[in-house]
Design an enzyme around this catalytic site. Sequence first.
Site, PDB file in Angstrom:
ATOM      1  N   HIS A   1       0.887  -1.193  -0.150  1.00 34.02           N
ATOM      2  CA  HIS A   1      -0.059   0.086  -0.040  1.00 34.02           C
ATOM      3  C   HIS A   1       0.761   1.338   0.111  1.00 34.02           C
ATOM      4  O   HIS A   1       0.389   2.531   0.197  1.00 34.02           O
ATOM      5  CB  HIS A   1      -1.000  -0.031   1.133  1.00 34.02           C
ATOM      6  CG  HIS A   1      -2.267   0.995   0.992  1.00 34.02           C
ATOM      7  ND1 HIS A   1      -2.505   1.900   1.832  1.00 34.02           N
ATOM      8  CD2 HIS A   1      -3.076   0.445   0.308  1.00 34.02           C
ATOM      9  CE1 HIS A   1      -3.535   2.403   1.248  1.00 34.02           C
ATOM     10  NE2 HIS A   1      -4.236   1.469   0.513  1.00 34.02           N
TER      11      HIS A   1
ATOM     12  N   ASP B   1      16.263  10.390  -8.779  1.00 37.03           N
ATOM     13  CA  ASP B   1      17.699  10.479  -8.581  1.00 37.03           C
ATOM     14  C   ASP B   1      18.319  10.196  -7.122  1.00 37.03           C
ATOM     15  O   ASP B   1      19.209  10.977  -6.580  1.00 37.03           O
ATOM     16  CB  ASP B   1      18.117  11.843  -9.236  1.00 37.03           C
ATOM     17  CG  ASP B   1      17.924  11.884 -10.611  1.00 37.03           C
ATOM     18  OD1 ASP B   1      17.949  10.889 -11.287  1.00 37.03           O
ATOM     19  OD2 ASP B   1      18.044  13.079 -11.304  1.00 37.03           O
TER      20      ASP B   1
ATOM     21  N   LYS C   1       3.090   4.616  -1.312  1.00 36.70           N
ATOM     22  CA  LYS C   1       2.827   5.345  -2.313  1.00 36.70           C
ATOM     23  C   LYS C   1       4.044   6.258  -2.283  1.00 36.70           C
ATOM     24  O   LYS C   1       3.643   7.495  -1.804  1.00 36.70           O
ATOM     25  CB  LYS C   1       1.456   6.231  -1.976  1.00 36.70           C
ATOM     26  CG  LYS C   1       0.118   5.272  -2.314  1.00 36.70           C
ATOM     27  CD  LYS C   1      -1.054   5.898  -1.662  1.00 36.70           C
ATOM     28  CE  LYS C   1      -2.234   5.175  -1.454  1.00 36.70           C
ATOM     29  NZ  LYS C   1      -1.912   4.228  -0.174  1.00 36.70           N
TER      30      LYS C   1
END
Length: 138
Positions: A77, A84, A79
């Site tokens: 779950h 870089d 996110k």
Amino acid sequence: LSRLLRRLLSARRSLEICLFAFSSPQLGRAVQLLHRRGVRVRVVTDAQYMALNGSQIGLLRHAGIPVRHDQEDGFMHHKFAIVDKKMLITGSLNWTTQAIQNNRENVLIVEDAEYVKPFLAEFERIWEEYNPTNYTFF
């Protein structure tokens, strides 16, 4: 969406993406563009969500972007994305058109190693955990 795209497209060397839901065509095209430019892109996602109609995951895989997914019952779950190895993009936002256009979501963008480092470590830990060579099939 435009601010998120700008940050993603600033990647020059690497982009790690760890998302539960990824169905935004615009974000999918941006990730594929980065891959074609030679940016090392890796994606971790949720197995149940990636199979849903509209998911960008199949298109990313078809473009040659390495994707790994969970093998357990719960959801992967997270996110977040790391650009870089120095810019963290995180928050409640799933990368879906619904979330971008209609939901109340939050996105936090941080360029501070103190915050980026633990997310990068988590990505690497999950990347190795979800390595297909580690799967056990019965």
